[in-house]
Design a protein around this motif. Structure first.
Motif, PDB file in Angstrom:
ATOM      1  N   ILE A   1     -15.355   7.772  -1.771  1.00 49.14           N
ATOM      2  CA  ILE A   1     -14.008   8.345  -1.628  1.00 49.14           C
ATOM      3  C   ILE A   1     -13.218   7.469  -0.666  1.00 49.14           C
ATOM      4  N   ARG A   2     -12.123   6.934  -1.155  1.00 48.12           N
ATOM      5  CA  ARG A   2     -11.212   6.149  -0.314  1.00 48.12           C
ATOM      6  C   ARG A   2     -10.097   7.067   0.172  1.00 48.12           C
ATOM      7  N   TRP A   3      -9.781   6.963   1.462  1.00 48.72           N
ATOM      8  CA  TRP A   3      -8.809   7.866   2.084  1.00 48.72           C
ATOM      9  C   TRP A   3      -7.643   7.027   2.628  1.00 48.72           C
ATOM     10  N   VAL A   4      -6.469   7.225   2.058  1.00 46.09           N
ATOM     11  CA  VAL A   4      -5.294   6.463   2.453  1.00 46.09           C
ATOM     12  C   VAL A   4      -4.173   7.437   2.832  1.00 46.09           C
ATOM     13  N   VAL A   5      -3.570   7.214   3.993  1.00 46.24           N
ATOM     14  CA  VAL A   5      -2.448   8.027   4.454  1.00 46.24           C
ATOM     15  C   VAL A   5      -1.292   7.098   4.779  1.00 46.24           C
ATOM     16  N   THR A   6      -0.123   7.348   4.190  1.00 45.45           N
ATOM     17  CA  THR A   6       1.060   6.529   4.443  1.00 45.45           C
ATOM     18  C   THR A   6       2.250   7.420   4.786  1.00 45.45           C
ATOM     19  N   CYS A   7       3.215   6.827   5.441  1.00 38.16           N
ATOM     20  CA  CYS A   7       4.429   7.555   5.807  1.00 38.16           C
ATOM     21  C   CYS A   7       5.607   6.580   5.797  1.00 38.16           C
ATOM     22  N   ASP A   8       6.522   6.788   4.881  1.00 38.22           N
ATOM     23  CA  ASP A   8       7.728   5.947   4.788  1.00 38.22           C
ATOM     24  C   ASP A   8       7.408   4.451   4.753  1.00 38.22           C
ATOM     25  N   GLY A   9       6.409   4.062   3.987  1.00 38.61           N
ATOM     26  CA  GLY A   9       6.084   2.650   3.855  1.00 38.61           C
ATOM     27  C   GLY A   9       5.129   2.114   4.897  1.00 38.61           C
ATOM     28  N   GLU A  10       4.764   2.921   5.892  1.00 35.72           N
ATOM     29  CA  GLU A  10       3.814   2.507   6.915  1.00 35.72           C
ATOM     30  C   GLU A  10       2.447   3.130   6.630  1.00 35.72           C
ATOM     31  N   VAL A  11       1.392   2.340   6.801  1.00 39.49           N
ATOM     32  CA  VAL A  11       0.033   2.835   6.575  1.00 39.49           C
ATOM     33  C   VAL A  11      -0.486   3.467   7.862  1.00 39.49           C
ATOM     34  N   MET A  12      -0.798   4.765   7.786  1.00 42.64           N
ATOM     35  CA  MET A  12      -1.344   5.483   8.933  1.00 42.64           C
ATOM     36  C   MET A  12      -2.864   5.353   8.998  1.00 42.64           C
ATOM     37  N   HIS A  13      -3.488   5.353   7.803  1.00 39.39           N
ATOM     38  CA  HIS A  13      -4.954   5.309   7.735  1.00 39.39           C
ATOM     39  C   HIS A  13      -5.351   4.755   6.376  1.00 39.39           C
TER      40      HIS A  13
ATOM     41  N   THR B   1       0.830  -1.206   0.000  1.00 41.42           N
ATOM     42  CA  THR B   1       0.000   0.000   0.000  1.00 41.42           C
ATOM     43  C   THR B   1       0.864   1.256   0.000  1.00 41.42           C
ATOM     44  N   GLY B   2       1.923   1.235   0.814  1.00 39.81           N
ATOM     45  CA  GLY B   2       2.838   2.372   0.863  1.00 39.81           C
ATOM     46  C   GLY B   2       3.533   2.603  -0.464  1.00 39.81           C
ATOM     47  N   ARG B   3       3.927   1.499  -1.118  1.00 39.06           N
ATOM     48  CA  ARG B   3       4.586   1.619  -2.426  1.00 39.06           C
ATOM     49  C   ARG B   3       3.619   2.164  -3.474  1.00 39.06           C
ATOM     50  N   ASP B   4       2.398   1.644  -3.486  1.00 36.17           N
ATOM     51  CA  ASP B   4       1.392   2.125  -4.435  1.00 36.17           C
ATOM     52  C   ASP B   4       1.073   3.594  -4.192  1.00 36.17           C
TER      53      ASP B   4
ATOM     54  N   LEU C   1       4.954  12.244   4.567  1.00 35.31           N
ATOM     55  CA  LEU C   1       3.583  11.788   4.778  1.00 35.31           C
ATOM     56  C   LEU C   1       2.776  12.093   3.518  1.00 35.31           C
ATOM     57  N   VAL C   2       2.190  11.059   2.923  1.00 35.29           N
ATOM     58  CA  VAL C   2       1.392  11.214   1.704  1.00 35.29           C
ATOM     59  C   VAL C   2      -0.062  10.911   2.030  1.00 35.29           C
ATOM     60  N   ASP C   3      -0.908  11.911   1.852  1.00 42.02           N
ATOM     61  CA  ASP C   3      -2.338  11.828   2.147  1.00 42.02           C
ATOM     62  C   ASP C   3      -3.071  11.812   0.805  1.00 42.02           C
ATOM     63  N   ARG C   4      -3.721  10.700   0.495  1.00 44.25           N
ATOM     64  CA  ARG C   4      -4.369  10.542  -0.817  1.00 44.25           C
ATOM     65  C   ARG C   4      -5.853  10.248  -0.650  1.00 44.25           C
ATOM     66  N   GLN C   5      -6.672  10.988  -1.364  1.00 41.90           N
ATOM     67  CA  GLN C   5      -8.097  10.729  -1.454  1.00 41.90           C
ATOM     68  C   GLN C   5      -8.419  10.435  -2.916  1.00 41.90           C
ATOM     69  N   TYR C   6      -9.029   9.289  -3.171  1.00 45.71           N
ATOM     70  CA  TYR C   6      -9.331   8.943  -4.557  1.00 45.71           C
ATOM     71  C   TYR C   6     -10.735   8.346  -4.662  1.00 45.71           C
ATOM     72  N   ALA C   7     -11.322   8.521  -5.843  1.00 47.32           N
ATOM     73  CA  ALA C   7     -12.689   8.074  -6.083  1.00 47.32           C
ATOM     74  C   ALA C   7     -12.696   6.635  -6.581  1.00 47.32           C
TER      75      ALA C   7
ATOM     76  N   LYS D   1      -2.005  15.116  -0.895  1.00 42.74           N
ATOM     77  CA  LYS D   1      -1.357  16.137  -0.077  1.00 42.74           C
ATOM     78  C   LYS D   1      -0.096  15.536   0.515  1.00 42.74           C
ATOM     79  N   ARG D   2       1.016  16.206   0.335  1.00 44.25           N
ATOM     80  CA  ARG D   2       2.271  15.692   0.900  1.00 44.25           C
ATOM     81  C   ARG D   2       2.800  16.676   1.939  1.00 44.25           C
ATOM     82  N   ARG D   3       3.348  16.101   3.019  1.00 44.12           N
ATOM     83  CA  ARG D   3       3.915  16.911   4.089  1.00 44.12           C
ATOM     84  C   ARG D   3       5.148  16.212   4.649  1.00 44.12           C
TER      85      ARG D   3
END
Length: 322
Positions: free
Chosen positions: A288-300, A6-9, A234-240, A171-173
């Motif tokens: 809307i699917r909401w996925v948040v990852t950070c350095d290969g770890e899934v936050m949400h 998931t983090g790689r994708d 931290l990569v915050d992605r919302q996709y339909a 959104k990247r931070r």
């Protein structure tokens, strides 16, 4: 799919959007931002003038123009008012007016709106972020903010103002251990802190992560804890996407409302028993699917509680995605 996959994708989607439009926009936005700040001279030409003892004067007309336009926006801004339509009544409209006025005051929207307007004029892209926050009230409060335009990445196929037509928004931070702990808990923060930097990171992101601790604002004697260094992407992605879901349906009007996946059968039955004319149907709906990852770890990783993206754009000019 594992957390690693998931983090790689997630990262691949981030780089796809960054390399196909966002990076080019960043370069243009930096030039525009520098001109607004008064940094309008090419450094080589400025150095040559200094060697020759000639002045490099800057008459910053752009900054004055932006201030004048911001003043016009403040003077001419519109107020929001609700009017009854269909089966609504005047009382409902007044309640909506009061709710909106409360939201507007709580978020100091007059000032925020001007900030977004100025960012849009300067860089041609600005954004609101609207979501419900439960920190101050268990019932939730509407929070409206304005993220940095540079941190919001659009999909290359986005070609209209309307976010409903976008396939995704990211959104990247750059965040620290403490940031992650505050937002997602100590367990997630420890997982990110113990893992090495992913090998599939682009060189640019590897360099940023490794050099972040060397930034000027981190180099002082008082900093002894590295958990303050914002060296994690931290990569915050919302996709339909589309998904088969249960919905409440008003058998008289045909209106539908999505049933949260966390509701059990008992809760659904309780609503049906207390709401005449309501039934349940199953069908495919846009989700809307909401996925948040950070350095290969899934936050949400879950369905968004909102029907649309939390990101709302303001583009003074946006034609075919440009």
């Amino acid at each position: 799919m594992t957390d690693f996959d998931t983090g790689r994708d997630q990262y691949d989607n981030y780089r796809f959007c960054y390399d196909n439009g966002h990076e080019e926009w960043l370069q243009t936005a930096k030039i525009c931002f520098d001109f607004w700040r008064g940094k309008q001279w090419d450094q080589l030409i400025k150095a040559q003038l200094e060697r020759e003892g000639r002045p490099a004067l800057t008459l910053n007309v752009i900054e004055s123009l932006i201030r004048a336009l911001a003043g016009m926006q403040c003077a001419l801004r519109n107020d929001v008012r609700f009017l009854p339509s269909f089966d609504a009544n005047v009382g409902s409209a007044r309640v909506q007016d009061a709710v909106w006025l409360h939201i507007q005051q709580q978020n100091m929207l007059d000032f925020l709106e001007t900030d977004v307007y100025k960012k849009g004029l300067i860089m041609n892209r600005a954004y609101y972020d609207v979501r419900v926050d439960y920190n101050d009230s268990i019932n939730g409060t509407v929070v409206i903010s304005s993220p940095r335009s540079q941190d919001i990445l659009l999909d290359p196929s986005a070609d209209t103002y309307e976010p409903k037509t976008w396939p995704q928004v990211l959104k990247r931070r750059w965040v620290s251990y403490r940031d992650i702990e505050q937002m997602y808990g100590k367990e997630k923060a420890d997982a990110v802190g113990m893992n090495p930097l992913p090998s599939w990171y682009d060189y640019e992101d590897q360099f940023m992560a490794q050099q972040m601790g060397n930034m000027p604002y981190y180099r002082f004697e008082g900093l002894t804890q590295t958990d303050m260094v914002r060296g994690h992407l931290l990569v915050d992605r919302q996709y339909a996407t589309t998904k088969m879901k249960e919905l409440f349906i008003d058998v008289e009007t045909g209106d539908t409302s999505e049933i949260p996946e966390t509701w059990n059968r008992e809760r659904i039955s309780h609503v049906l028993a207390n709401t005449p004319g309501l039934d349940v149907i199953k069908r495919k709906v846009r989700t809307i699917r909401w996925v948040v990852t950070c350095d290969g770890e899934v936050m949400h990783d879950a369905d968004s509680p909102y029907k649309n993206f939390t990101v709302i754009p303001y583009f003074p000019s946006f034609l075919d995605g440009v």
